[in-house]
Design an enzyme around this catalytic site. Structure first.
Site, short mmCIF file in Angstrom:
data_model
loop_
_atom_site.label_atom_id
_atom_site.label_comp_id
_atom_site.label_asym_id
_atom_site.label_seq_id
_atom_site.Cartn_x
_atom_site.Cartn_y
_atom_site.Cartn_z
NE ARG A 1 68.92 20.07 -38.41
CZ ARG A 1 68.74 18.79 -38.45
NH1 ARG A 1 67.93 17.90 -38.69
NH2 ARG A 1 70.29 18.02 -38.22
CD GLU B 1 66.89 14.70 -39.69
OE1 GLU B 1 66.52 13.35 -40.01
OE2 GLU B 1 67.97 15.06 -40.12
CE1 TYR C 1 62.48 10.86 -40.71
CE2 TYR C 1 64.31 10.60 -39.30
CZ TYR C 1 63.68 11.33 -40.30
OH TYR C 1 64.17 12.11 -40.81
CG HIS D 1 73.11 16.29 -41.88
ND1 HIS D 1 71.80 16.98 -41.61
CD2 HIS D 1 72.99 15.16 -42.12
CE1 HIS D 1 71.17 15.87 -41.63
NE2 HIS D 1 71.57 14.95 -42.12
CD GLU E 1 69.61 11.16 -37.87
OE1 GLU E 1 68.64 11.25 -37.60
OE2 GLU E 1 70.15 10.51 -38.59
CG ASN F 1 66.76 14.46 -35.88
OD1 ASN F 1 66.62 15.52 -35.68
ND2 ASN F 1 68.08 14.07 -36.77
#
Length: 445
Positions: A77, A350, A293, A121, A166, A291
């Site tokens: 990606r 992600e 985290y 991005h 995002e 994405n």
């Protein structure tokens, strides 16, 4: 431990972005981006770092693809730099810039790696920011033209696309709290920008599909699990408002033509929603990119007139070197909810962690903490898959250590260590662990 076997076409890969890895910031006709301008402004980036060279991927992409092949990656990606293709964001095409992506795609395919591009991005052409950026409706058709141009050029070899990376982050951080370019702090402008981005997402999707060369498209949506601080009704409601604004603000308009109920009061008047807009924002998505985290513990906050939420810091939390709480349950909870709510295939676009481990005396990078992190997060993903979630791929953030936005080169997320002075690449222990995971194609959970 229980295991889940994955389909042979599961897309194990790594994710990067143009500004963070490419370098060559002003070569071959590339225009200035907002991140070029921002990083060249004193005091904005830790240690005065810039992405001028970064990982020099623009010149070293063949070396990087060879390492990807060594790691057994099935997909890569990457993002296309809008100002590399259209230096001013519109007008004359820069063929030399587009040719780089032709070369990269061909190199990936020759290595048996599926290209998985993102069209935006964060590196907006500075010329368009000078005209208002994502705060101006004029950007909608410029972005759609750019998207259609790239898809038409590469779509004979590239079939799955991500429109935005995002969108919540680049609107909130850039227009709401001024930590990313264009470094504005205007909550109303931020809300208007989110609406314009939703309009642009839908218009770009229509333009991309009109080329006849797209088999699947979506965006990569930043998501943080809003863990309720308690089982009290008010905390559960606060967590749901948090989810609506933080996680699905750019999904609900596309799929349902409406915004989530994420605020205590109606904010439509602050967003400049015009007649026909809520029909225009609708577009089918073929999958959902997640994405993720970490998590946020969310409690009700009667004193907050906006979302009515506040975060609660967990005690004795395990944290990465970036300061994020290690919370594998976050990925499980998000995958389960997104699958339940939308019944669309999911790609983890992600997931990863920053640990600043470097080579030891023998040149080996023993990043055991990253391996521990990945075992737990990917295990949580495996549990969600075993319980029925349709997950089609996992993109680790990131391939090689790179320019980590305002943190510069301080934070290291890569499976491959990059010496930014010499550009030497060294596969970390986590990279070899990931290679073995891909080969097994099986997750323990």
């Amino acid at each position: 431990m229980p295991t889940v076997d994955l389909p042979a076409d599961f897309l194990w890969g790594c994710a990067t972005s143009s500004y963070q890895v490419e370098g060559a910031w002003n070569e071959d006709g590339k225009g200035e981006s907002i991140w070029d301008r921002f990083s060249h402004t004193s005091g904005k980036i830790r240690n005065g770092d810039t992405g001028d060279v970064a990982c020099d991927h623009y010149h070293r992409y063949k070396e990087d693809v060879a390492i990807m092949k060594e790691l057994g990656l099935r997909s890569y990606r990457f993002s296309v730099s809008w100002p590399r293709v259209f230096p001013s964001g519109k007008g004359a095409l820069n063929q030399k810039g587009l040719d780089f992506y032709h070369r990269l795609v061909d190199e990936l395919l020759a290595a048996g790696i599926t290209p998985f591009p993102t069209l935006y991005h964060w590196d907006l052409p500075q010329a368009l920011q000078d005209e208002g950026g994502w705060g101006s409706r004029e950007i909608i058709h410029h972005f759609a033209d750019y998207a259609a141009t790239v898809v038409d050029a590469l779509g004979d070899r590239v079939k799955k696309w991500l429109i935005f990376n995002e969108p919540w982050v680049f609107t909130f951080a850039g227009y709401g709290v001024a930590v990313h370019p264009p470094a504005l702090s205007d909550p109303d402008l931020m809300l208007r920008a989110t609406h314009i981005v939703n309009l642009a997402q839908a218009e770009a999707a229509r333009a991309m599909r009109a080329t006849g060369k797209v088999d699947g498209l979506s965006s990569a949506f930043s998501m943080t699990w809003g863990c309720p601080a308690s089982e009290k009704a008010e905390d559960l409601a606060a967590a749901d408002r948090f989810h609506g604004f933080t996680n699905t603000w750019f999904i609900e308009p596309a799929l349902k033509g409406q915004y989530p109920s994420a605020f205590r009061s109606n904010v439509a008047h602050r967003m400049d929603i015009r007649a026909g807009d809520m029909e225009a924002v609708r577009t089918p998505l073929d999958f959902i990119g997640i994405n993720n985290y970490t998590r946020m513990i969310v409690a009700d906050n009667p004193d907050d007139p906006n979302q009515g939420t506040k975060s609660v810091e967990p005690e004795n939390a395990e944290r990465t070197d970036f300061g994020s709480e290690v919370a594998p349950e976050s990925l499980y909870q998000l995958v389960k909810r997104v699958w339940r709510d939308y019944q669309l295939p999911i790609h983890i676009t992600e997931n990863g962690c920053s640990y600043r481990d470097g080579p030891d005396a023998g040149g080996r990078v023993r990043d055991e903490r990253r391996i521990s992190f990945l075992k737990r997060y990917i295990g949580a993903l495996g549990r969600a898959i075993a319980e029925g979630a349709d997950v089609r791929g996992y993109q680790h953030w990131t391939f090689t250590d790179n320019f980590e936005w305002t943190e510069g080169f301080w934070q290291r997320f890569g499976l491959v260590y990059c010496d930014f002075e010499t550009q030497k690449r060294t596969i970390k222990d986590s990279g070899y662990w990931y290679r073995d995971l891909i080969e097994a194609n099986r997750i323990e959970y």
